[in-house]
Write a protein that holds these residues in place. Structure first.
Motif, PDB file in Angstrom:
ATOM      1  N   LEU A   1       0.833  -1.194   0.000  1.00 46.05           N
ATOM      2  CA  LEU A   1       0.000   0.000   0.000  1.00 46.05           C
ATOM      3  C   LEU A   1       0.877   1.256   0.000  1.00 46.05           C
ATOM      4  O   LEU A   1       0.556   2.251  -0.663  1.00 46.05           O
ATOM      5  N   LEU A   2       1.993   1.201   0.707  1.00 44.19           N
ATOM      6  CA  LEU A   2       2.936   2.326   0.719  1.00 44.19           C
ATOM      7  C   LEU A   2       3.536   2.535  -0.668  1.00 44.19           C
ATOM      8  O   LEU A   2       3.720   3.679  -1.112  1.00 44.19           O
ATOM      9  N   GLN A   3       3.820   1.444  -1.370  1.00 48.08           N
ATOM     10  CA  GLN A   3       4.350   1.553  -2.731  1.00 48.08           C
ATOM     11  C   GLN A   3       3.319   2.193  -3.660  1.00 48.08           C
ATOM     12  O   GLN A   3       3.663   3.026  -4.505  1.00 48.08           O
ATOM     13  N   ILE A   4       2.060   1.802  -3.494  1.00 46.77           N
ATOM     14  CA  ILE A   4       0.987   2.394  -4.301  1.00 46.77           C
ATOM     15  C   ILE A   4       0.864   3.880  -3.988  1.00 46.77           C
ATOM     16  O   ILE A   4       0.721   4.710  -4.890  1.00 46.77           O
ATOM     17  N   ALA A   5       0.938   4.224  -2.697  1.00 45.24           N
ATOM     18  CA  ALA A   5       0.848   5.628  -2.293  1.00 45.24           C
ATOM     19  C   ALA A   5       2.010   6.435  -2.858  1.00 45.24           C
ATOM     20  O   ALA A   5       1.842   7.581  -3.284  1.00 45.24           O
ATOM     21  N   SER A   6       3.196   5.834  -2.881  1.00 45.49           N
ATOM     22  CA  SER A   6       4.372   6.507  -3.426  1.00 45.49           C
ATOM     23  C   SER A   6       4.189   6.770  -4.916  1.00 45.49           C
ATOM     24  O   SER A   6       4.537   7.848  -5.422  1.00 45.49           O
TER      25      SER A   6
ATOM     26  N   ASP B   1       1.325   7.122  -6.393  1.00 45.87           N
ATOM     27  CA  ASP B   1       0.302   8.171  -6.490  1.00 45.87           C
ATOM     28  C   ASP B   1       0.912   9.558  -6.297  1.00 45.87           C
ATOM     29  O   ASP B   1       0.537  10.519  -6.979  1.00 45.87           O
ATOM     30  N   LEU B   2       1.857   9.664  -5.345  1.00 47.17           N
ATOM     31  CA  LEU B   2       2.514  10.948  -5.113  1.00 47.17           C
ATOM     32  C   LEU B   2       3.335  11.376  -6.327  1.00 47.17           C
ATOM     33  O   LEU B   2       3.354  12.557  -6.697  1.00 47.17           O
ATOM     34  N   ALA B   3       3.998  10.413  -6.954  1.00 49.10           N
ATOM     35  CA  ALA B   3       4.775  10.721  -8.155  1.00 49.10           C
ATOM     36  C   ALA B   3       3.850  11.179  -9.278  1.00 49.10           C
ATOM     37  O   ALA B   3       4.167  12.114 -10.027  1.00 49.10           O
ATOM     38  N   GLN B   4       2.699  10.525  -9.382  1.00 49.52           N
ATOM     39  CA  GLN B   4       1.708  10.922 -10.386  1.00 49.52           C
ATOM     40  C   GLN B   4       1.200  12.334 -10.118  1.00 49.52           C
ATOM     41  O   GLN B   4       1.049  13.139 -11.038  1.00 49.52           O
ATOM     42  N   ALA B   5       0.945  12.640  -8.852  1.00 48.16           N
ATOM     43  CA  ALA B   5       0.476  13.976  -8.483  1.00 48.16           C
ATOM     44  C   ALA B   5       1.532  15.029  -8.803  1.00 48.16           C
ATOM     45  O   ALA B   5       1.200  16.144  -9.248  1.00 48.16           O
ATOM     46  N   ALA B   6       2.802  14.691  -8.590  1.00 53.19           N
ATOM     47  CA  ALA B   6       3.887  15.633  -8.902  1.00 53.19           C
ATOM     48  C   ALA B   6       3.954  15.900 -10.400  1.00 53.19           C
ATOM     49  O   ALA B   6       4.152  17.048 -10.837  1.00 53.19           O
TER      50      ALA B   6
END
Length: 245
Positions: free
Chosen positions: A141-146, A148-153
């Motif tokens: 889940l942390l990898q997925i969140a990471s 997602d953050l890269a996508q948001a950036a």
């Protein structure tokens, strides 16, 4: 109206109770990737299957964040309303994406199915307890969140620094790459979102979106196949225009 059924009932109708997640097309990409058979059974017991119709809302900003969701089929948009009444689309989610995790007690955005979609819904408290006993799932889940953050950036760069052509090219390249990584069709590339939604994602007007797509078509970078499908004719040029190469 959203139809709900437990995963057990869903699989019973298919006759695959022994391996309830076997037919899930998103298993390779989502949190279930980290599960062994026993863990799958435990998570299976916590899940409720939701089937969403096209344009059906999964949750709205301000709703109590009681559940988290694992998208297994379809495309979902995540958006928020600005103070002046405009809408900002934050992302288009594909099978394997996870949504609903909030820092507070309420959702801060809207989630709407752009196509018919299926999700596995988990009560937040029960899911949190499951994570505590299954750290490998928490890591996934942390990898997925990471990611997602890269996508948001990348989205921030798109909105703040890129030209209109770069924005549309980036949008198409990103959707192509993410769809391909999920084994979804990319030739041609399906666009389940409207021109208005592409505009709300790229921070442009509908007219500008249509004009840029027309320009890419005239330069033979893409071919428009109806209103909801694009065939990329020159991948290298599309990537160059996006600024990714």
């Amino acid at each position: 109206m959203t139809s709900t059924a437990s995963l057990h009932e869903f699989c019973a109708r298919r006759g695959d109770l022994a391996t309830p997640c076997r037919h899930c097309g998103a298993r390779e990409f989502n949190i279930c990737q980290a599960l062994d058979a026993a863990q799958q059974d435990r998570l299976f017991a916590l899940a409720t299957r939701l089937q969403l119709g096209k344009r059906e809302r999964l949750f709205a900003a301000g709703d109590r964040a009681r559940y988290v969701y694992n998208l297994t089929e379809g495309t979902v948009s995540v958006s928020r309303s600005l103070t002046d009444g405009r809408r900002q689309i934050l992302g288009f989610l594909l099978p394997g994406d996870f949504l609903g995790l909030e820092a507070g007690e309420s959702h801060r955005c809207d989630a709407e199915a752009l196509t018919e979609a299926k999700v596995c819904r988990f009560e937040r408290a029960a899911f949190d307890t499951f994570l505590q006993g299954n750290p490998e799932v928490a890591l996934r889940l942390l990898q997925i969140a990471s990611s997602d953050l890269a996508q948001a950036a990348r989205h921030e760069v798109l909105l703040g620094r890129k030209t209109a052509v770069e924005r549309i090219a980036s949008f198409l390249v990103d959707l192509r790459d993410r769809s391909g990584a999920r084994h979804l069709r990319t030739r041609p590339l399906v666009l389940p979102m409207t021109r208005s939604e592409i505009a709300d994602y790229t921070g442009m007007t509908i007219e500008t979106v249509s004009r840029v797509l027309g320009r890419l078509k005239s330069r033979k970078v893409i071919e428009l196949v109806g209103a909801s499908t694009v065939r990329v004719l020159d991948d290298a040029e599309l990537e160059r225009l996006s600024g990714s190469s």
